[in-house]
Write a protein that holds these residues in place. Structure first.
Motif, short mmCIF file in Angstrom:
data_model
loop_
_atom_site.label_atom_id
_atom_site.label_comp_id
_atom_site.label_asym_id
_atom_site.label_seq_id
_atom_site.Cartn_x
_atom_site.Cartn_y
_atom_site.Cartn_z
N GLY A 21 0.82 -1.21 0.00
CA GLY A 21 0.00 0.00 0.00
C GLY A 21 0.85 1.25 0.00
O GLY A 21 1.97 1.25 0.53
N TYR B 288 -8.56 2.21 -4.53
CA TYR B 288 -8.41 3.30 -3.58
C TYR B 288 -9.01 2.91 -2.23
O TYR B 288 -10.06 2.26 -2.17
CB TYR B 288 -9.13 4.56 -4.08
CG TYR B 288 -8.50 5.17 -5.30
CD1 TYR B 288 -7.19 5.64 -5.27
CD2 TYR B 288 -9.21 5.29 -6.50
CE1 TYR B 288 -6.60 6.22 -6.38
CE2 TYR B 288 -8.63 5.87 -7.62
CZ TYR B 288 -7.32 6.33 -7.55
OH TYR B 288 -6.75 6.90 -8.66
N HIS B 289 -8.36 3.37 -1.18
CA HIS B 289 -8.84 3.15 0.17
C HIS B 289 -8.66 4.44 0.96
O HIS B 289 -7.79 5.24 0.64
CB HIS B 289 -8.05 2.02 0.85
CG HIS B 289 -8.11 0.72 0.11
ND1 HIS B 289 -8.98 -0.29 0.43
CD2 HIS B 289 -7.43 0.28 -0.98
CE1 HIS B 289 -8.82 -1.30 -0.40
NE2 HIS B 289 -7.89 -1.00 -1.26
N SER B 290 -9.50 4.59 1.98
CA SER B 290 -9.43 5.78 2.83
C SER B 290 -8.83 5.40 4.17
O SER B 290 -9.23 4.40 4.78
CB SER B 290 -10.82 6.35 3.00
OG SER B 290 -10.81 7.40 3.93
N VAL B 291 -7.89 6.19 4.65
CA VAL B 291 -7.29 5.93 5.95
C VAL B 291 -7.25 7.23 6.74
O VAL B 291 -6.86 8.27 6.21
CB VAL B 291 -5.86 5.37 5.79
CG1 VAL B 291 -5.04 5.56 7.05
CG2 VAL B 291 -5.90 3.89 5.42
N ALA C 226 -11.62 6.37 9.24
CA ALA C 226 -11.48 5.07 8.58
C ALA C 226 -11.22 3.99 9.62
O ALA C 226 -11.27 4.24 10.82
CB ALA C 226 -10.33 5.12 7.57
N PHE D 294 -3.99 0.37 -2.82
CA PHE D 294 -3.62 -0.98 -2.36
C PHE D 294 -4.41 -1.98 -3.18
O PHE D 294 -5.63 -1.83 -3.34
CB PHE D 294 -3.94 -1.11 -0.86
CG PHE D 294 -3.72 -2.49 -0.29
CD1 PHE D 294 -2.46 -3.07 -0.29
CD2 PHE D 294 -4.77 -3.21 0.25
CE1 PHE D 294 -2.24 -4.35 0.24
CE2 PHE D 294 -4.58 -4.48 0.79
CZ PHE D 294 -3.31 -5.05 0.78
N LYS D 295 -3.74 -2.98 -3.71
CA LYS D 295 -4.39 -3.99 -4.55
C LYS D 295 -5.20 -3.35 -5.67
O LYS D 295 -6.34 -3.76 -5.96
CB LYS D 295 -5.27 -4.92 -3.71
CG LYS D 295 -4.44 -5.80 -2.77
CD LYS D 295 -5.32 -6.83 -2.07
CE LYS D 295 -4.49 -7.70 -1.13
NZ LYS D 295 -5.31 -8.66 -0.38
N ILE E 173 -5.20 5.99 -0.03
CA ILE E 173 -4.17 4.93 -0.12
C ILE E 173 -4.50 4.02 -1.28
O ILE E 173 -5.66 3.66 -1.48
CB ILE E 173 -4.14 4.11 1.20
CG1 ILE E 173 -3.75 4.99 2.39
CG2 ILE E 173 -3.22 2.89 1.08
CD1 ILE E 173 -2.31 5.40 2.45
N ALA F 106 0.61 5.87 -0.25
CA ALA F 106 -0.13 7.12 -0.40
C ALA F 106 -0.16 7.49 -1.88
O ALA F 106 0.78 7.22 -2.62
CB ALA F 106 0.56 8.23 0.40
N ASP G 280 -8.68 12.60 5.83
CA ASP G 280 -8.30 11.21 5.61
C ASP G 280 -7.40 11.11 4.38
O ASP G 280 -7.51 11.90 3.45
CB ASP G 280 -9.56 10.36 5.37
CG ASP G 280 -10.40 10.23 6.64
OD1 ASP G 280 -9.95 10.70 7.69
OD2 ASP G 280 -11.50 9.67 6.54
N ALA G 281 -6.53 10.12 4.40
CA ALA G 281 -5.58 9.94 3.31
C ALA G 281 -6.12 8.95 2.27
O ALA G 281 -6.89 8.04 2.59
CB ALA G 281 -4.26 9.42 3.84
#
Lengths: 178, 178
Positions: free
Chosen positions: A30, A169-172, A176, A165-166, A163, A32, A160-161
């Motif tokens: 993962g 998009y994902h939120s961290v 989150a 991954f795979k 990210i 940014a 939130d950032a």
């Protein structure tokens, strides 16, 4: 450097890792999502990038890996300036714009920017931005690793950032998963 | 490289960014948490790292930024081998162990490993592991950027990833926020 003799056959092994296998594996690390911008004598440029990394805080330095055949490569090298804008979870469409084939003016028209010390566009609502001077470079395979001295940082409002991954998009962040 | 004349005073500006300001800003660039391991003539070593980055898929290469004053530095350089183990969300305690002052044998005793082609320990349940030969290095400030040729990759079972953001652990993946 002198290679460890135990790696006499390592070249053969490395040849067995195809670019596709490497990319598939890397998609599981993962990272940014950033929009790297540049402006100067060669004009405005911007692209989405995950291959950005802190190097040292003395002196404050980060690196950006850039394909030497990328359309933005010559502009960044000639401008010797770039800004790494760390994206928030609200920026997934902006990331797609800067990762695609959209003309440069359309890319920038989709968000608000101000000018950094380096001359590069700084994204107004980035999580954090690093305005930099490109001070050195090292070619590795198809890419150049750009070493960038940080001239200024501007921090946003605790968003939130975003990210990657795979290949999604994902939120961290605060809102989150922990 | 020849510097752009417009940066004649940039040295002065860069001096204004303190290491603390840079580190605070960098804490907002989320990153995968990895345990980087090594073994060979200089013995076993391992440390937690977020400053790891894909460089190019031709040939498959990644980089690791390592403080030259770190206790593990000499071991990695002498072994010329390392494995980047990408951690899952279940590995937060393991990350703390490898980021602290725990003796090396205690660190490794806390998880299961097998030996990679390079000789470095490969974490059995990593999200993905990159077993590498260190092929080149470049010193930047306090750190050395290690360029690593990937000898083999081993992928785990679709686990959630451990992401470090704003000095805290976060989980990203199928079971995490979208």
């Amino acid at each position: 450097m002198t290679l460890n003799p135990s790696f006499a056959n390592a070249e053969i092994v490395a040849d067995a890792i195809s670019p596709q296998i490497f990319r598939d594996a890397m998609s599981k690390m993962g990272a940014a999502v950033n929009i790297v911008t540049s402006d100067g004598p060669a004009g405005k440029a911007g692209f989405a990038a995950t291959a950005v990394c802190s190097v040292t805080d003395t002196p404050p330095t980060l690196l950006v890996c850039l394909n030497r055949s990328a359309s933005v490569f010559n502009a960044v090298m000639e401008n010797q300036a770039l800004c790494v804008n760390v994206l928030s979870s609200a920026h997934d469409r902006l990331s797609n714009l800067f990762g695609g084939k959209t003309p440069v003016e359309e890319r920038f028209a989709a968000a608000s920017w101000h000018r950094g010390i380096s001359g590069a566009p700084v994204l107004d609502d980035a999580v954090v931005s690093f305005d930099c001077m490109v001070t050195d470079g090292m070619d590795v395979g198809t890419h150049r690793v750009l070493f960038c001295s940080v001239l200024s940082v501007s921090e946003g409002e605790g968003a939130d950032a975003l990210i990657y991954f795979k290949r999604g998009y994902h939120s961290v962040g605060v809102g989150a998963a922990s």
